[in-house]
Structure formats: C-alpha cells, structure tokens
Design an enzyme around this catalytic site. Sequence first.
Site, PDB file in Angstrom:
ATOM      1  N   TYR A  68       9.316  23.239   7.735  1.00  0.00           N
ATOM      2  CA  TYR A  68      10.286  23.314   8.815  1.00  0.00           C
ATOM      3  C   TYR A  68       9.642  23.757  10.107  1.00  0.00           C
ATOM      4  O   TYR A  68       8.836  24.669  10.162  1.00  0.00           O
ATOM      5  CB  TYR A  68      11.504  24.172   8.456  1.00  0.00           C
ATOM      6  CG  TYR A  68      11.260  25.501   7.812  1.00  0.00           C
ATOM      7  CD1 TYR A  68      11.415  26.668   8.530  1.00  0.00           C
ATOM      8  CD2 TYR A  68      10.913  25.576   6.462  1.00  0.00           C
ATOM      9  CE1 TYR A  68      11.224  27.902   7.929  1.00  0.00           C
ATOM     10  CE2 TYR A  68      10.721  26.811   5.861  1.00  0.00           C
ATOM     11  CZ  TYR A  68      10.871  27.961   6.600  1.00  0.00           C
ATOM     12  OH  TYR A  68      10.668  29.181   6.006  1.00  0.00           O
ATOM     13  N   LYS A  85      13.975  40.883  -1.468  1.00  0.00           N
ATOM     14  CA  LYS A  85      14.722  40.998  -0.211  1.00  0.00           C
ATOM     15  C   LYS A  85      16.074  40.296  -0.315  1.00  0.00           C
ATOM     16  O   LYS A  85      17.100  40.833   0.117  1.00  0.00           O
ATOM     17  CB  LYS A  85      13.888  40.389   0.924  1.00  0.00           C
ATOM     18  CG  LYS A  85      14.566  40.399   2.272  1.00  0.00           C
ATOM     19  CD  LYS A  85      13.656  39.838   3.364  1.00  0.00           C
ATOM     20  CE  LYS A  85      13.735  38.329   3.383  1.00  0.00           C
ATOM     21  NZ  LYS A  85      13.074  37.740   4.584  1.00  0.00           N
ATOM     22  N   ASP A  86      16.097  39.099  -0.900  1.00  0.00           N
ATOM     23  CA  ASP A  86      17.337  38.331  -0.952  1.00  0.00           C
ATOM     24  C   ASP A  86      18.331  38.871  -1.967  1.00  0.00           C
ATOM     25  O   ASP A  86      19.523  38.553  -1.898  1.00  0.00           O
ATOM     26  CB  ASP A  86      17.036  36.856  -1.239  1.00  0.00           C
ATOM     27  CG  ASP A  86      16.409  36.160  -0.040  1.00  0.00           C
ATOM     28  OD1 ASP A  86      16.516  36.694   1.075  1.00  0.00           O
ATOM     29  OD2 ASP A  86      15.799  35.097  -0.227  1.00  0.00           O
ATOM     30  N   LYS A 100      15.887  25.306  13.442  1.00  0.00           N
ATOM     31  CA  LYS A 100      14.972  24.814  12.401  1.00  0.00           C
ATOM     32  C   LYS A 100      15.212  23.333  12.140  1.00  0.00           C
ATOM     33  O   LYS A 100      16.352  22.902  12.012  1.00  0.00           O
ATOM     34  CB  LYS A 100      15.186  25.582  11.086  1.00  0.00           C
ATOM     35  CG  LYS A 100      14.923  27.067  11.183  1.00  0.00           C
ATOM     36  CD  LYS A 100      15.231  27.765   9.866  1.00  0.00           C
ATOM     37  CE  LYS A 100      14.952  29.261   9.965  1.00  0.00           C
ATOM     38  NZ  LYS A 100      15.265  29.964   8.705  1.00  0.00           N
ATOM     39  N   HIS A 157      18.792  33.038   5.443  1.00  0.00           N
ATOM     40  CA  HIS A 157      18.001  33.732   6.441  1.00  0.00           C
ATOM     41  C   HIS A 157      18.338  33.272   7.860  1.00  0.00           C
ATOM     42  O   HIS A 157      18.762  32.140   8.064  1.00  0.00           O
ATOM     43  CB  HIS A 157      16.503  33.484   6.214  1.00  0.00           C
ATOM     44  CG  HIS A 157      16.028  33.855   4.847  1.00  0.00           C
ATOM     45  ND1 HIS A 157      15.112  33.125   4.151  1.00  0.00           N
ATOM     46  CD2 HIS A 157      16.361  34.900   4.034  1.00  0.00           C
ATOM     47  CE1 HIS A 157      14.875  33.689   2.982  1.00  0.00           C
ATOM     48  NE2 HIS A 157      15.635  34.764   2.880  1.00  0.00           N
ATOM     49  N   ARG A 200       0.807  -1.224   0.000  1.00  0.00           N
ATOM     50  CA  ARG A 200       0.000   0.000   0.000  1.00  0.00           C
ATOM     51  C   ARG A 200       0.836   1.267   0.000  1.00  0.00           C
ATOM     52  O   ARG A 200       0.385   2.327  -0.403  1.00  0.00           O
ATOM     53  CB  ARG A 200      -0.934   0.032   1.220  1.00  0.00           C
ATOM     54  CG  ARG A 200      -1.887  -1.127   1.305  1.00  0.00           C
ATOM     55  CD  ARG A 200      -2.544  -1.179   2.673  1.00  0.00           C
ATOM     56  NE  ARG A 200      -1.531  -1.387   3.714  1.00  0.00           N
ATOM     57  CZ  ARG A 200      -1.781  -1.334   5.027  1.00  0.00           C
ATOM     58  NH1 ARG A 200      -2.991  -1.042   5.459  1.00  0.00           N
ATOM     59  NH2 ARG A 200      -0.819  -1.556   5.896  1.00  0.00           N
ATOM     60  N   GLN A 256       6.281  26.619  16.041  1.00  0.00           N
ATOM     61  CA  GLN A 256       5.649  27.012  14.780  1.00  0.00           C
ATOM     62  C   GLN A 256       6.127  26.082  13.668  1.00  0.00           C
ATOM     63  O   GLN A 256       7.289  25.685  13.646  1.00  0.00           O
ATOM     64  CB  GLN A 256       6.048  28.463  14.465  1.00  0.00           C
ATOM     65  CG  GLN A 256       5.452  29.065  13.218  1.00  0.00           C
ATOM     66  CD  GLN A 256       5.844  30.541  13.070  1.00  0.00           C
ATOM     67  OE1 GLN A 256       5.769  31.310  14.006  1.00  0.00           O
ATOM     68  NE2 GLN A 256       6.286  30.906  11.888  1.00  0.00           N
ATOM     69  N   ASP A 257       5.219  25.707  12.781  1.00  0.00           N
ATOM     70  CA  ASP A 257       5.567  24.948  11.582  1.00  0.00           C
ATOM     71  C   ASP A 257       5.374  25.851  10.372  1.00  0.00           C
ATOM     72  O   ASP A 257       4.327  26.484  10.240  1.00  0.00           O
ATOM     73  CB  ASP A 257       4.671  23.709  11.423  1.00  0.00           C
ATOM     74  CG  ASP A 257       5.139  22.543  12.267  1.00  0.00           C
ATOM     75  OD1 ASP A 257       5.959  22.753  13.176  1.00  0.00           O
ATOM     76  OD2 ASP A 257       4.679  21.420  12.032  1.00  0.00           O
ATOM     77  N   ARG A 310      16.210  30.172  -2.058  1.00  0.00           N
ATOM     78  CA  ARG A 310      15.619  30.888  -0.920  1.00  0.00           C
ATOM     79  C   ARG A 310      16.699  31.013   0.148  1.00  0.00           C
ATOM     80  O   ARG A 310      17.298  30.030   0.557  1.00  0.00           O
ATOM     81  CB  ARG A 310      14.390  30.157  -0.381  1.00  0.00           C
ATOM     82  CG  ARG A 310      13.228  30.109  -1.355  1.00  0.00           C
ATOM     83  CD  ARG A 310      12.035  29.390  -0.737  1.00  0.00           C
ATOM     84  NE  ARG A 310      10.940  29.241  -1.669  1.00  0.00           N
ATOM     85  CZ  ARG A 310       9.888  30.060  -1.744  1.00  0.00           C
ATOM     86  NH1 ARG A 310       9.812  31.098  -0.931  1.00  0.00           N
ATOM     87  NH2 ARG A 310       8.936  29.850  -2.625  1.00  0.00           N
ATOM     88  N   GLU A 312       7.450   7.464  11.276  1.00  0.00           N
ATOM     89  CA  GLU A 312       7.391   8.418  12.376  1.00  0.00           C
ATOM     90  C   GLU A 312       8.277   9.595  11.981  1.00  0.00           C
ATOM     91  O   GLU A 312       9.496   9.461  11.928  1.00  0.00           O
ATOM     92  CB  GLU A 312       7.926   7.740  13.632  1.00  0.00           C
ATOM     93  CG  GLU A 312       7.495   8.366  14.917  1.00  0.00           C
ATOM     94  CD  GLU A 312       7.916   7.486  16.097  1.00  0.00           C
ATOM     95  OE1 GLU A 312       9.141   7.431  16.380  1.00  0.00           O
ATOM     96  OE2 GLU A 312       7.036   6.865  16.705  1.00  0.00           O
ATOM     97  N   HIS A 341      20.334  30.042   7.037  1.00  0.00           N
ATOM     98  CA  HIS A 341      19.765  28.888   6.331  1.00  0.00           C
ATOM     99  C   HIS A 341      19.231  29.301   4.971  1.00  0.00           C
ATOM    100  O   HIS A 341      18.663  30.387   4.811  1.00  0.00           O
ATOM    101  CB  HIS A 341      18.619  28.289   7.171  1.00  0.00           C
ATOM    102  CG  HIS A 341      17.810  27.281   6.432  1.00  0.00           C
ATOM    103  ND1 HIS A 341      16.500  27.509   6.057  1.00  0.00           N
ATOM    104  CD2 HIS A 341      18.127  26.048   5.969  1.00  0.00           C
ATOM    105  CE1 HIS A 341      16.048  26.452   5.409  1.00  0.00           C
ATOM    106  NE2 HIS A 341      17.010  25.551   5.347  1.00  0.00           N
TER     107      HIS A 341
END
Length: 197
Positions: free
Chosen positions: A135, A172-173, A75, A65, A23, A49-50, A62, A28, A122
């Site tokens: 994250y 911004k980056d 993170k 940061h 299947r 926070q996720d 990306r 986990e 990161h």
Amino acid sequence: MLFRPLAIPGLIEFTCQRHGDERGYFAEAFRQSVFDQAMEDGANHRFVQDNESFSARVGTIRGLHYQTAPMAQGKLVRCLSGAIMDVAVDIRAGSASYGQWAALVLSAKAGNQLWIPPGFAHGFCTLAPDCRVSYKVTAYYSPEHDKGMRWDDPAIGIAWPAVADPETLSAKDRVQPLLADIAPIFGCAPVIALEGE
C-alpha cells in the site's frame, strides 16, 4: 487503470487493465492523472511511502488502523499475491456514513486496488495462504500518531469471512478500543465560544 466509486463516499476501487499474450501480461499499476481524476473531493494526494506486508496463514487479521492529524494517511491498497478481504471504516466525525464499513476482495488475479482516504480505519483478512499486500500512503509512518480500533466492534458489525482467526491478531490489535471510546479525530472541529462572546 479504471476506477469505480464505492457506496461510502471517498472509497474508490481501481483496476489495472492488463495486456496479455502467451508470455503473460503487462499492466499499468498506477497513473497519477487517472488517480487525480477519480478524486471526488478534488484533493491532490501525493504518495510518500510504500509499505508491504506478508501473511503466511489464511485467516490472518490485520487492523483496524489509522493515523491522526497531522500525519493522517490515505492508502492505496493492493494484493500482490493471494487474496484479502480489505475493510475500511468511516471515522470522520459528522459524516453521513460515520461508523459504517465497506469491504472489497483484493486479489493478485483481479489486479484491483482500494483507495482509502484519510478519516478511515483500515484492516484486512487474508483469504489465501502467503498473501503479500502493498500500500502506498500519503503520510510517513509516525508512531505517536499510530492508532487503532477493535476489529470486531459489535457496533460496527463488520461481516468478516468465516476464515478470520482472532488468534492471528498482533498483541497491539488485541487491546484496541471500541469506536465509541475514541474521541472524534477527523472531520469538523467543534466551535468553542470564547470568553465574553
């Protein structure tokens, strides 16, 4: 959930053990007790926070940061679909690996994750189309503590993959400073002599 420390102290790869049949599989994705066991510094990190990002194009960049204290974030990064080259740069003042970087390919297929503690910048580059990255973070997002640095700082010399496309950078980056232009923000504070000492 298995773990493996990387060459730069503090960075840890976690891999989910999958139990499969015709299947599909069950895994986990996170277990607090294993995560705590892996922490080299003995710190008790708590996730609050996720976050999730989606990048449609291959080569999307990306980062880099980080957040400053008191909102510095650890993170735990995972790729839910596609594959990314995930990068962490040590910006802990006084660290033996200050200014060094490490990278790990995270993919939905491998089911691996990268723990990046506070004191690292990161970023990532997508290696496949339609990448979803999730994250968990140890501090809430705070606009006033949100900082960054140049993704292609020559003094750091990250070996980004050939598909990395600077045209995908956010506004911004595109204007982030070099590491040399950032005042030390992590690690030990300098000792200041008081008047009369």
